[in-house]
Design an enzyme around this catalytic site. Structure first.
Site, mmCIF file in Angstrom:
data_model
loop_
_atom_site.group_PDB
_atom_site.id
_atom_site.type_symbol
_atom_site.label_atom_id
_atom_site.label_comp_id
_atom_site.label_asym_id
_atom_site.label_seq_id
_atom_site.Cartn_x
_atom_site.Cartn_y
_atom_site.Cartn_z
ATOM 1 N N LYS A 173 20.002 17.522 -1.255
ATOM 2 C CA LYS A 173 21.342 17.499 -0.651
ATOM 3 C C LYS A 173 21.909 16.087 -0.523
ATOM 4 O O LYS A 173 23.119 15.891 -0.639
ATOM 5 C CB LYS A 173 21.311 18.188 0.716
ATOM 6 C CG LYS A 173 21.071 19.694 0.620
ATOM 7 C CD LYS A 173 21.071 20.354 1.993
ATOM 8 C CE LYS A 173 20.628 21.801 1.891
ATOM 9 N NZ LYS A 173 20.576 22.477 3.192
ATOM 10 N N ASP B 23 26.572 24.171 5.552
ATOM 11 C CA ASP B 23 25.569 24.481 6.587
ATOM 12 C C ASP B 23 26.172 24.262 7.979
ATOM 13 O O ASP B 23 25.753 24.900 8.950
ATOM 14 C CB ASP B 23 24.336 23.573 6.442
ATOM 15 C CG ASP B 23 23.418 24.032 5.320
ATOM 16 O OD1 ASP B 23 23.509 25.207 4.911
ATOM 17 O OD2 ASP B 23 22.606 23.205 4.847
HETATM 18 P P1 NAP Z 1 13.723 18.761 6.445
HETATM 19 O O1 NAP Z 1 14.903 17.852 6.319
HETATM 20 O O2 NAP Z 1 12.548 18.569 5.555
HETATM 21 O O3 NAP Z 1 13.238 18.693 7.988
HETATM 22 C C1 NAP Z 1 12.088 19.387 8.389
HETATM 23 C C2 NAP Z 1 11.951 19.309 9.905
HETATM 24 O O4 NAP Z 1 10.821 20.084 10.288
HETATM 25 C C3 NAP Z 1 11.707 17.894 10.436
HETATM 26 O O5 NAP Z 1 12.285 17.768 11.702
HETATM 27 C C4 NAP Z 1 10.178 17.854 10.526
HETATM 28 O O6 NAP Z 1 9.680 16.920 11.447
HETATM 29 C C5 NAP Z 1 9.897 19.258 11.011
HETATM 30 N N1 NAP Z 1 8.527 19.677 10.724
HETATM 31 C C6 NAP Z 1 7.991 19.946 9.504
HETATM 32 N N2 NAP Z 1 6.704 20.290 9.629
HETATM 33 C C7 NAP Z 1 6.427 20.258 10.966
HETATM 34 C C8 NAP Z 1 5.252 20.510 11.738
HETATM 35 N N3 NAP Z 1 4.095 20.877 11.153
HETATM 36 N N4 NAP Z 1 5.319 20.381 13.072
HETATM 37 C C9 NAP Z 1 6.486 20.010 13.668
HETATM 38 N N5 NAP Z 1 7.623 19.748 12.992
HETATM 39 C C10 NAP Z 1 7.584 19.871 11.654
HETATM 40 O O7 NAP Z 1 14.162 20.275 6.231
HETATM 41 P P2 NAP Z 1 15.598 20.938 6.599
HETATM 42 O O8 NAP Z 1 16.492 20.891 5.433
HETATM 43 O O9 NAP Z 1 16.066 20.337 7.900
HETATM 44 O O10 NAP Z 1 15.186 22.457 6.815
HETATM 45 C C11 NAP Z 1 14.408 22.842 7.944
HETATM 46 C C12 NAP Z 1 14.340 24.348 7.991
HETATM 47 O O11 NAP Z 1 15.632 24.884 8.232
HETATM 48 C C13 NAP Z 1 13.867 24.938 6.645
HETATM 49 O O12 NAP Z 1 12.587 25.448 6.819
HETATM 50 C C14 NAP Z 1 14.818 26.059 6.334
HETATM 51 O O13 NAP Z 1 14.133 27.283 6.355
HETATM 52 C C15 NAP Z 1 15.804 26.053 7.481
HETATM 53 N N6 NAP Z 1 17.169 26.092 6.939
HETATM 54 C C16 NAP Z 1 17.820 27.267 7.028
HETATM 55 C C17 NAP Z 1 19.111 27.368 6.549
HETATM 56 C C18 NAP Z 1 19.816 28.697 6.672
HETATM 57 O O14 NAP Z 1 20.856 28.890 6.018
HETATM 58 N N7 NAP Z 1 19.336 29.597 7.494
HETATM 59 C C19 NAP Z 1 19.750 26.265 5.972
HETATM 60 C C20 NAP Z 1 19.047 25.052 5.894
HETATM 61 C C21 NAP Z 1 17.747 24.989 6.383
HETATM 62 P P3 NAP Z 1 9.389 15.382 11.008
HETATM 63 O O15 NAP Z 1 10.712 14.683 11.052
HETATM 64 O O16 NAP Z 1 8.428 14.924 12.007
HETATM 65 O O17 NAP Z 1 8.819 15.447 9.604
#
Ligand code: NAP
Length: 278
Positions: free
Chosen positions: A72, A108
């Protein structure tokens, strides 16, 4: 399947890695079919190096699409015209050709806004929100919540520095964003809404993003941005405590609907899209 492609069929694509699990082709093709539009929506796994060429090529050929993790930010830097939401979040998840230029938006933000409204039954103006996570989805959530005029956002993330950087990006007069050191530090707090924007819940063995039984802040409702067949374990756990809770399917539909409006300039058939997800 959509009717067989013709020489005039427009191509829409989800670009990311991975993409094979995505539900977007399912509900976007259902919407195209319902409205009789000569277009097809596919998912293409691609590298960050290939993203700019693919995105620009598809758009310039009269199509458009979505971008998902981890591209993104690259997409935000690739489009000619970035929307306000793209500039503020640094992320682009929807692109299309308009007036000869490639436009990008971060739908989003609209997705979170509509999912919050659907769960609470109202705008979250004046609400106190606990936001778990500080990645791309969290950035869209902070943008939507700040625009909605919430009273306070508290960020709680595994990596505190990332939460601090996100808070710094959106702090402005009238927008109160704090970073919590731990969930224990919030034990005496009360939130109208908790949002999970971490990736916890994607895998069945993941711990819950916020433990349902451990001492912690009082919470009024729970929105999980992660979605799963049969909803996520966190949603089930929060409902078992008597709280209104929803997973990320409504956000997914609403970000896709907002993208559809940009591409086609018409209202998408939300009921058809929701039915296609089941
Ligand atoms: P991202 O930028 O990679 O961020 C991941 C987040 O999860 C970070 O805050 C990370 O913490 C945390 N995390 C990962 N593993 C963890 C663990 N084991 N324990 C605690 N925290 C953990 O990903 P993103 O784009 O924000 O997406 C996150 C989630 O949102 C995705 O899984 C997706 O399913 C969901 N999402 C849904 C939609 C929808 O339309 N429903 C749209 C976008 C995203 P750190 O900073 O410490 O690494």
């Amino acid at each position: 399947m959509n009717p067989a492609p013709t020489a005039a069929t427009r191509l829409f694509a989800l670009l990311g890695d991975p993409v094979s699990h995505s539900l977007s082709p399912r509900f976007q093709n259902a919407a195209l079919r319902a409205l009789g539009l000569d277009a097809v929506y596919v998912a293409l796994r691609c590298s960050a190096d290939d993203l700019p060429g693919l995105l620009r090529g598809i758009a310039r050929a009269g199509g458009g699409g979505n971008v998902t993790v981890p591209h993104k930010a690259v997409a935000a830097a690739t489009v000619d015209h970035a929307s306000d939401a793209v500039v503020r979040t640094g992320a682009c998840n929807a692109f299309w050709l308009e007036g000869g230029a490639i436009h990008g938006d971060n739908t989003d933000v609209a997705g979170v806004r509509e999912a919050v409204r659907a769960l609470l039954g109202r705008d979250p103006a004046g609400a106190r929100v606990l936001l778990l996570g500080a990645g791309g989805a969290a950035s869209a959530a902070v943008c939507a919540l700040a625009d909605a005029g919430v009273e306070r956002i508290v960020l709680l993330n595994r990596t505190a520095e990332r939460a601090e950087a996100l808070a710094e990006r959106f702090r402005a007069p009238g927008v109160r964003i704090d970073v919590a050191a731990s969930v224990d530090a919030l034990a005496d707090d009360r939130f109208d809404l908790a949002i999970n924007s971490t990736s916890l819940g994607l895998k069945p063995a993941d711990p819950l993003p916020l433990h349902a039984d451990a001492p912690g802040p009082e919470i009024g409702a729970a929105l999980d941005l992660v979605y799963a067949a049969g909803e996520t374990r966190w949603v089930h756990a929060m409902r078992a405590r008597g709280l209104p809770a929803a997973d990320g399917k409504e956000m997914l539909i609403q970000q896709g609907a907002a993208a559809f409006r940009r591409w086609w300039g018409m209202e998408p058939p939300l009921d058809v899209m929701r039915a296609a997800m089941k």
